[in-house]
Each structure stands twice: as C-alpha cells, then as structure tokens.
Design a protein around this motif. Sequence first.
Motif, mmCIF file in Angstrom:
data_model
loop_
_atom_site.group_PDB
_atom_site.id
_atom_site.type_symbol
_atom_site.label_atom_id
_atom_site.label_comp_id
_atom_site.label_asym_id
_atom_site.label_seq_id
_atom_site.Cartn_x
_atom_site.Cartn_y
_atom_site.Cartn_z
ATOM 1 N N VAL A 22 -7.140 0.404 -6.666
ATOM 2 C CA VAL A 22 -8.314 -0.422 -6.394
ATOM 3 C C VAL A 22 -9.383 0.424 -5.710
ATOM 4 O O VAL A 22 -9.128 1.028 -4.669
ATOM 5 C CB VAL A 22 -7.945 -1.613 -5.471
ATOM 6 C CG1 VAL A 22 -9.157 -2.477 -5.195
ATOM 7 C CG2 VAL A 22 -6.817 -2.435 -6.078
ATOM 8 N N PRO A 23 -10.605 0.475 -6.299
ATOM 9 C CA PRO A 23 -11.699 1.180 -5.634
ATOM 10 C C PRO A 23 -12.240 0.332 -4.492
ATOM 11 O O PRO A 23 -12.507 -0.858 -4.672
ATOM 12 C CB PRO A 23 -12.742 1.357 -6.736
ATOM 13 C CG PRO A 23 -12.483 0.217 -7.664
ATOM 14 C CD PRO A 23 -11.002 -0.052 -7.593
ATOM 15 N N ILE A 24 -12.388 0.925 -3.318
ATOM 16 C CA ILE A 24 -12.869 0.180 -2.152
ATOM 17 C C ILE A 24 -14.298 0.607 -1.837
ATOM 18 O O ILE A 24 -14.524 1.722 -1.373
ATOM 19 C CB ILE A 24 -11.965 0.423 -0.931
ATOM 20 C CG1 ILE A 24 -10.532 0.011 -1.248
ATOM 21 C CG2 ILE A 24 -12.492 -0.329 0.280
ATOM 22 C CD1 ILE A 24 -9.541 0.389 -0.179
ATOM 23 N N HIS A 25 -15.230 -0.275 -2.121
ATOM 24 C CA HIS A 25 -16.635 -0.062 -1.787
ATOM 25 C C HIS A 25 -17.063 -1.319 -1.038
ATOM 26 O O HIS A 25 -17.348 -2.340 -1.644
ATOM 27 C CB HIS A 25 -17.474 0.160 -3.051
ATOM 28 C CG HIS A 25 -16.998 1.337 -3.847
ATOM 29 N ND1 HIS A 25 -17.182 2.630 -3.428
ATOM 30 C CD2 HIS A 25 -16.320 1.408 -5.011
ATOM 31 C CE1 HIS A 25 -16.648 3.447 -4.322
ATOM 32 N NE2 HIS A 25 -16.108 2.734 -5.294
ATOM 33 N N THR A 26 -17.068 -1.240 0.266
ATOM 34 C CA THR A 26 -17.254 -2.382 1.151
ATOM 35 C C THR A 26 -18.441 -3.262 0.767
ATOM 36 O O THR A 26 -19.556 -2.774 0.600
ATOM 37 C CB THR A 26 -17.426 -1.910 2.606
ATOM 38 O OG1 THR A 26 -16.371 -1.013 2.918
ATOM 39 C CG2 THR A 26 -17.400 -3.073 3.570
ATOM 40 N N GLU A 69 0.848 -1.196 0.000
ATOM 41 C CA GLU A 69 0.000 0.000 0.000
ATOM 42 C C GLU A 69 0.876 1.234 0.000
ATOM 43 O O GLU A 69 1.823 1.334 0.769
ATOM 44 C CB GLU A 69 -0.904 0.005 1.231
ATOM 45 C CG GLU A 69 -1.942 -1.073 1.219
ATOM 46 C CD GLU A 69 -2.864 -1.018 2.434
ATOM 47 O OE1 GLU A 69 -3.013 0.068 3.030
ATOM 48 O OE2 GLU A 69 -3.422 -2.068 2.774
ATOM 49 N N VAL A 70 0.551 2.186 -0.880
ATOM 50 C CA VAL A 70 1.312 3.422 -0.973
ATOM 51 C C VAL A 70 0.510 4.584 -0.408
ATOM 52 O O VAL A 70 0.990 5.334 0.428
ATOM 53 C CB VAL A 70 1.705 3.715 -2.445
ATOM 54 C CG1 VAL A 70 2.417 5.050 -2.556
ATOM 55 C CG2 VAL A 70 2.556 2.601 -2.996
ATOM 56 N N SER A 71 -0.723 4.737 -0.882
ATOM 57 C CA SER A 71 -1.556 5.841 -0.423
ATOM 58 C C SER A 71 -3.019 5.518 -0.672
ATOM 59 O O SER A 71 -3.350 4.573 -1.381
ATOM 60 C CB SER A 71 -1.186 7.141 -1.143
ATOM 61 O OG SER A 71 -1.458 7.029 -2.527
ATOM 62 N N GLN A 72 -3.866 6.338 -0.084
ATOM 63 C CA GLN A 72 -5.300 6.199 -0.296
ATOM 64 C C GLN A 72 -5.914 7.586 -0.385
ATOM 65 O O GLN A 72 -5.655 8.445 0.448
ATOM 66 C CB GLN A 72 -5.958 5.409 0.831
ATOM 67 C CG GLN A 72 -7.441 5.179 0.581
ATOM 68 C CD GLN A 72 -8.064 4.217 1.565
ATOM 69 O OE1 GLN A 72 -7.372 3.575 2.341
ATOM 70 N NE2 GLN A 72 -9.374 4.113 1.523
ATOM 71 N N LEU A 116 -7.514 2.950 -3.261
ATOM 72 C CA LEU A 116 -6.256 2.556 -2.652
ATOM 73 C C LEU A 116 -5.219 2.337 -3.743
ATOM 74 O O LEU A 116 -5.479 1.630 -4.722
ATOM 75 C CB LEU A 116 -6.438 1.258 -1.852
ATOM 76 C CG LEU A 116 -5.202 0.685 -1.174
ATOM 77 C CD1 LEU A 116 -4.729 1.621 -0.058
ATOM 78 C CD2 LEU A 116 -5.494 -0.687 -0.609
ATOM 79 N N LYS A 117 -4.049 2.945 -3.578
ATOM 80 C CA LYS A 117 -2.966 2.791 -4.547
ATOM 81 C C LYS A 117 -1.951 1.813 -3.989
ATOM 82 O O LYS A 117 -1.486 1.975 -2.854
ATOM 83 C CB LYS A 117 -2.306 4.137 -4.827
ATOM 84 C CG LYS A 117 -1.236 4.069 -5.892
ATOM 85 C CD LYS A 117 -0.707 5.457 -6.208
ATOM 86 C CE LYS A 117 0.308 5.407 -7.325
ATOM 87 N NZ LYS A 117 0.815 6.749 -7.649
ATOM 88 N N LEU A 118 -1.617 0.786 -4.786
ATOM 89 C CA LEU A 118 -0.629 -0.209 -4.395
ATOM 90 C C LEU A 118 0.515 -0.176 -5.401
ATOM 91 O O LEU A 118 0.302 0.133 -6.578
ATOM 92 C CB LEU A 118 -1.255 -1.604 -4.361
ATOM 93 C CG LEU A 118 -2.362 -1.763 -3.333
ATOM 94 C CD1 LEU A 118 -3.692 -1.886 -4.031
ATOM 95 C CD2 LEU A 118 -2.117 -2.953 -2.469
ATOM 96 N N PHE A 119 1.730 -0.513 -4.934
ATOM 97 C CA PHE A 119 2.917 -0.465 -5.781
ATOM 98 C C PHE A 119 3.750 -1.713 -5.553
ATOM 99 O O PHE A 119 3.894 -2.183 -4.424
ATOM 100 C CB PHE A 119 3.741 0.786 -5.449
ATOM 101 C CG PHE A 119 5.010 0.914 -6.238
ATOM 102 C CD1 PHE A 119 4.978 1.289 -7.565
ATOM 103 C CD2 PHE A 119 6.236 0.663 -5.645
ATOM 104 C CE1 PHE A 119 6.154 1.409 -8.300
ATOM 105 C CE2 PHE A 119 7.417 0.785 -6.367
ATOM 106 C CZ PHE A 119 7.364 1.164 -7.703
ATOM 107 N N ASN A 120 4.318 -2.260 -6.639
ATOM 108 C CA ASN A 120 5.203 -3.410 -6.543
ATOM 109 C C ASN A 120 6.615 -2.933 -6.873
ATOM 110 O O ASN A 120 6.900 -2.590 -8.018
ATOM 111 C CB ASN A 120 4.779 -4.511 -7.522
ATOM 112 C CG ASN A 120 5.566 -5.781 -7.334
ATOM 113 O OD1 ASN A 120 6.734 -5.756 -6.996
ATOM 114 N ND2 ASN A 120 4.924 -6.905 -7.571
ATOM 115 N N PRO A 121 7.513 -2.875 -5.877
ATOM 116 C CA PRO A 121 8.864 -2.364 -6.116
ATOM 117 C C PRO A 121 9.699 -3.237 -7.053
ATOM 118 O O PRO A 121 10.619 -2.738 -7.689
ATOM 119 C CB PRO A 121 9.488 -2.303 -4.719
ATOM 120 C CG PRO A 121 8.615 -3.106 -3.834
ATOM 121 C CD PRO A 121 7.278 -3.223 -4.489
ATOM 122 N N GLN A 122 9.382 -4.512 -7.170
ATOM 123 C CA GLN A 122 10.154 -5.400 -8.045
ATOM 124 C C GLN A 122 9.802 -5.178 -9.513
ATOM 125 O O GLN A 122 10.691 -5.108 -10.363
ATOM 126 C CB GLN A 122 9.915 -6.861 -7.670
ATOM 127 C CG GLN A 122 10.433 -7.186 -6.288
ATOM 128 C CD GLN A 122 9.916 -8.510 -5.773
ATOM 129 O OE1 GLN A 122 8.881 -8.999 -6.209
ATOM 130 N NE2 GLN A 122 10.631 -9.082 -4.822
#
Length: 70
Positions: free
Chosen positions: A45-49, A24-27, A32-38
């Motif tokens: 990803v939109p989060i709607h529970t 997880e990088v930021s929201q 939610l923004k995710l990052f893969n360093p490799q």
Amino acid sequence: MSDKTPRLTAKQVIKQLKDSGFVEVSQTGSHLKLFNPQTRRSAIVPIHTGKVIAIGTLKAIEKQANIKFS
C-alpha cells in the motif's frame, strides 16, 4: 448495492486489510508491505498522507489481497 470502487485513503485501506488478518511486515519509503499468514498473500500500500488512492492502484491492492474494499 453499487459495484463502484470506493474512494479510500491509505489509512482506510490499511485498516480494512488488518481487519481481514493482514499484519505489517516492512516499509520501504512510502510503501507499506502487509502479509496475511492464513492466506499466504501479501499486499503493498502506498502511503501518501491525506490523499485518496487512485482507482487502478486500489484495484491492484484488492487483487493482491483477494478482498473487496467497502
């Protein structure tokens, strides 16, 4: 095996992304923004529970992350 895109919630998508090396990088709001360093790829990803992510959105996330959800 079927080539059909699975119906997943945001929680399931985030878990699979994290299992693939994303962090997880930021929201901002409900995204939610995710990052893969490799691989140096990011995915949003939109989060709607409790709601299932739309097929087109799920395919866009797969393309961003360069992974296939199961």
